[in-house]
Design a protein around this motif. Sequence first.
Motif, PDB file in Angstrom:
ATOM      1  N   LYS A   2     -17.754 -19.745  30.770  1.00  0.00           N
ATOM      2  CA  LYS A   2     -17.152 -20.181  29.512  1.00  0.00           C
ATOM      3  C   LYS A   2     -18.122 -19.877  28.375  1.00  0.00           C
ATOM      4  O   LYS A   2     -19.330 -20.035  28.528  1.00  0.00           O
ATOM      5  CB  LYS A   2     -16.889 -21.692  29.534  1.00  0.00           C
ATOM      6  CG  LYS A   2     -15.770 -22.122  30.459  1.00  0.00           C
ATOM      7  CD  LYS A   2     -15.465 -23.602  30.296  1.00  0.00           C
ATOM      8  CE  LYS A   2     -16.619 -24.473  30.749  1.00  0.00           C
ATOM      9  NZ  LYS A   2     -16.277 -25.914  30.768  1.00  0.00           N
ATOM     10  N   ASP A   3     -17.583 -19.433  27.254  1.00  0.00           N
ATOM     11  CA  ASP A   3     -18.470 -19.159  26.133  1.00  0.00           C
ATOM     12  C   ASP A   3     -19.020 -20.482  25.598  1.00  0.00           C
ATOM     13  O   ASP A   3     -18.481 -21.557  25.866  1.00  0.00           O
ATOM     14  CB  ASP A   3     -17.744 -18.386  25.033  1.00  0.00           C
ATOM     15  CG  ASP A   3     -18.729 -17.637  24.138  1.00  0.00           C
ATOM     16  OD1 ASP A   3     -19.938 -17.618  24.445  1.00  0.00           O
ATOM     17  OD2 ASP A   3     -18.290 -17.062  23.120  1.00  0.00           O
ATOM     18  N   PHE A   4     -20.079 -20.391  24.852  1.00  0.00           N
ATOM     19  CA  PHE A   4     -20.729 -21.592  24.341  1.00  0.00           C
ATOM     20  C   PHE A   4     -21.388 -21.272  23.008  1.00  0.00           C
ATOM     21  O   PHE A   4     -21.576 -20.108  22.655  1.00  0.00           O
ATOM     22  CB  PHE A   4     -21.777 -22.098  25.346  1.00  0.00           C
ATOM     23  CG  PHE A   4     -22.906 -21.125  25.615  1.00  0.00           C
ATOM     24  CD1 PHE A   4     -24.093 -21.205  24.911  1.00  0.00           C
ATOM     25  CD2 PHE A   4     -22.769 -20.121  26.569  1.00  0.00           C
ATOM     26  CE1 PHE A   4     -25.125 -20.304  25.152  1.00  0.00           C
ATOM     27  CE2 PHE A   4     -23.797 -19.212  26.818  1.00  0.00           C
ATOM     28  CZ  PHE A   4     -24.981 -19.310  26.097  1.00  0.00           C
ATOM     29  N   ARG A   5     -21.729 -22.319  22.270  1.00  0.00           N
ATOM     30  CA  ARG A   5     -22.415 -22.139  20.991  1.00  0.00           C
ATOM     31  C   ARG A   5     -23.744 -22.882  20.952  1.00  0.00           C
ATOM     32  O   ARG A   5     -24.742 -22.361  20.505  1.00  0.00           O
ATOM     33  CB  ARG A   5     -21.542 -22.643  19.831  1.00  0.00           C
ATOM     34  CG  ARG A   5     -20.276 -21.847  19.620  1.00  0.00           C
ATOM     35  CD  ARG A   5     -19.390 -22.519  18.585  1.00  0.00           C
ATOM     36  NE  ARG A   5     -18.995 -23.858  19.027  1.00  0.00           N
ATOM     37  CZ  ARG A   5     -18.204 -24.665  18.333  1.00  0.00           C
ATOM     38  NH1 ARG A   5     -17.753 -24.286  17.151  1.00  0.00           N
ATOM     39  NH2 ARG A   5     -17.874 -25.851  18.806  1.00  0.00           N
ATOM     40  N   TYR A   7     -26.592 -24.932  23.069  1.00  0.00           N
ATOM     41  CA  TYR A   7     -27.181 -25.096  24.391  1.00  0.00           C
ATOM     42  C   TYR A   7     -28.272 -26.161  24.282  1.00  0.00           C
ATOM     43  O   TYR A   7     -29.242 -25.976  23.548  1.00  0.00           O
ATOM     44  CB  TYR A   7     -27.776 -23.743  24.789  1.00  0.00           C
ATOM     45  CG  TYR A   7     -28.158 -23.516  26.221  1.00  0.00           C
ATOM     46  CD1 TYR A   7     -28.961 -24.409  26.927  1.00  0.00           C
ATOM     47  CD2 TYR A   7     -27.757 -22.347  26.883  1.00  0.00           C
ATOM     48  CE1 TYR A   7     -29.332 -24.165  28.232  1.00  0.00           C
ATOM     49  CE2 TYR A   7     -28.139 -22.086  28.193  1.00  0.00           C
ATOM     50  CZ  TYR A   7     -28.921 -22.998  28.860  1.00  0.00           C
ATOM     51  OH  TYR A   7     -29.299 -22.749  30.156  1.00  0.00           O
ATOM     52  N   ASP A  33     -22.227 -27.622  24.324  1.00  0.00           N
ATOM     53  CA  ASP A  33     -21.245 -27.230  25.339  1.00  0.00           C
ATOM     54  C   ASP A  33     -21.860 -26.567  26.557  1.00  0.00           C
ATOM     55  O   ASP A  33     -21.155 -26.055  27.433  1.00  0.00           O
ATOM     56  CB  ASP A  33     -20.131 -26.358  24.746  1.00  0.00           C
ATOM     57  CG  ASP A  33     -20.653 -25.261  23.825  1.00  0.00           C
ATOM     58  OD1 ASP A  33     -21.873 -25.031  23.802  1.00  0.00           O
ATOM     59  OD2 ASP A  33     -19.833 -24.651  23.129  1.00  0.00           O
ATOM     60  N   ILE A  34     -23.182 -26.595  26.630  1.00  0.00           N
ATOM     61  CA  ILE A  34     -23.867 -26.186  27.854  1.00  0.00           C
ATOM     62  C   ILE A  34     -25.155 -27.011  27.934  1.00  0.00           C
ATOM     63  O   ILE A  34     -25.864 -27.176  26.942  1.00  0.00           O
ATOM     64  CB  ILE A  34     -24.124 -24.661  27.893  1.00  0.00           C
ATOM     65  CG1 ILE A  34     -24.779 -24.218  29.204  1.00  0.00           C
ATOM     66  CG2 ILE A  34     -24.903 -24.189  26.707  1.00  0.00           C
ATOM     67  CD1 ILE A  34     -24.728 -22.707  29.420  1.00  0.00           C
ATOM     68  N   THR A  58     -21.489 -33.869  33.131  1.00  0.00           N
ATOM     69  CA  THR A  58     -20.930 -32.613  32.617  1.00  0.00           C
ATOM     70  C   THR A  58     -19.524 -32.363  33.157  1.00  0.00           C
ATOM     71  O   THR A  58     -18.688 -31.781  32.459  1.00  0.00           O
ATOM     72  CB  THR A  58     -21.850 -31.425  32.947  1.00  0.00           C
ATOM     73  OG1 THR A  58     -22.198 -31.459  34.344  1.00  0.00           O
ATOM     74  CG2 THR A  58     -23.130 -31.484  32.121  1.00  0.00           C
ATOM     75  N   VAL A  63     -18.217 -29.605  30.482  1.00  0.00           N
ATOM     76  CA  VAL A  63     -19.179 -28.668  29.904  1.00  0.00           C
ATOM     77  C   VAL A  63     -20.009 -28.054  31.034  1.00  0.00           C
ATOM     78  O   VAL A  63     -20.128 -28.614  32.120  1.00  0.00           O
ATOM     79  CB  VAL A  63     -20.103 -29.330  28.855  1.00  0.00           C
ATOM     80  CG1 VAL A  63     -19.294 -29.969  27.740  1.00  0.00           C
ATOM     81  CG2 VAL A  63     -21.017 -30.358  29.490  1.00  0.00           C
ATOM     82  N   THR A  64     -20.569 -26.892  30.753  1.00  0.00           N
ATOM     83  CA  THR A  64     -21.321 -26.130  31.753  1.00  0.00           C
ATOM     84  C   THR A  64     -22.672 -26.795  32.040  1.00  0.00           C
ATOM     85  O   THR A  64     -23.375 -27.210  31.121  1.00  0.00           O
ATOM     86  CB  THR A  64     -21.528 -24.695  31.243  1.00  0.00           C
ATOM     87  OG1 THR A  64     -20.246 -24.101  31.020  1.00  0.00           O
ATOM     88  CG2 THR A  64     -22.297 -23.858  32.246  1.00  0.00           C
ATOM     89  N   ARG A 179     -25.239 -18.091  19.213  1.00  0.00           N
ATOM     90  CA  ARG A 179     -25.473 -19.213  20.122  1.00  0.00           C
ATOM     91  C   ARG A 179     -26.933 -19.599  19.993  1.00  0.00           C
ATOM     92  O   ARG A 179     -27.806 -18.729  19.994  1.00  0.00           O
ATOM     93  CB  ARG A 179     -25.186 -18.831  21.582  1.00  0.00           C
ATOM     94  CG  ARG A 179     -23.811 -18.244  21.824  1.00  0.00           C
ATOM     95  CD  ARG A 179     -23.716 -17.627  23.224  1.00  0.00           C
ATOM     96  NE  ARG A 179     -22.511 -16.841  23.378  1.00  0.00           N
ATOM     97  CZ  ARG A 179     -22.393 -15.565  23.016  1.00  0.00           C
ATOM     98  NH1 ARG A 179     -23.450 -14.922  22.476  1.00  0.00           N
ATOM     99  NH2 ARG A 179     -21.265 -14.927  23.181  1.00  0.00           N
ATOM    100  N   CYS A 181     -30.150 -22.568  21.071  1.00  0.00           N
ATOM    101  CA  CYS A 181     -30.617 -23.628  21.956  1.00  0.00           C
ATOM    102  C   CYS A 181     -31.712 -24.397  21.239  1.00  0.00           C
ATOM    103  O   CYS A 181     -32.570 -23.799  20.589  1.00  0.00           O
ATOM    104  CB  CYS A 181     -31.176 -23.024  23.246  1.00  0.00           C
ATOM    105  SG  CYS A 181     -31.865 -24.257  24.348  1.00  0.00           S
TER     106      CYS A 181
END
Length: 207
Positions: A2-5, A7, A33-34, A58, A63-64, A179, A181
């Motif tokens: 899944k894509d994420f923004r 981390y 979302d991760i 999670t 979420v991942t 994205r 982190c």
Amino acid sequence: MKDFRLYAITGETFHPGRGLVEVMEEAIQGGADIIQLRDKTSSREELLRKAKELRELTRQYNVTFIVNDHVDIAMEVDADGIHLGQGDMALSEARQIVGDKIIGISTHAIEEALLAEEQGADYIGVGPIYATNTKPDAVAPVSLSYVREVASRISIPFVAIGGIKLSNVDEVIIAGATRVCAISEIVGSSDVAGTCRAFIEKLEGSK
């Protein structure tokens, strides 16, 4: 994957007196979302306990969940994937163990990024962008020029990491990152969810 923004990585030294799950749940509620469990000091037993708790959290929020380094722990708790540094297990060896789970690779130079992409990494970390105190053995900052290079030459997802804060994330986004982190800026915040929302707003504003 899944894509994420946004981390978020665990960093318990930045929130003394507050529980790991509580802090990471607030991050998720704010838009992370991760989530990655990174813990270089706990015993295996303690690490497994934390991984189980974060896996449950999670799943609850869909979420991942990624485990850093410890492929065996990731498999035992059925994490969504693993993240490996340049000095960790080879990607090809990890792939044989984890199958189609996510594999992320830390990269500090375009050669490492290209190799990770060629070998089948699902995403790469790009950094450290700025000096960071979250890793005692962190390599020297790679600067925004590396973000620009990866954005123009790499087709798999990449996440900018290392010393990223609300005060400097705009220039990271301008360099080409979609994205990001953060560790201490998120988990060390007095308003974890609010900090995550502020990151999301900046990422969405760049579209």
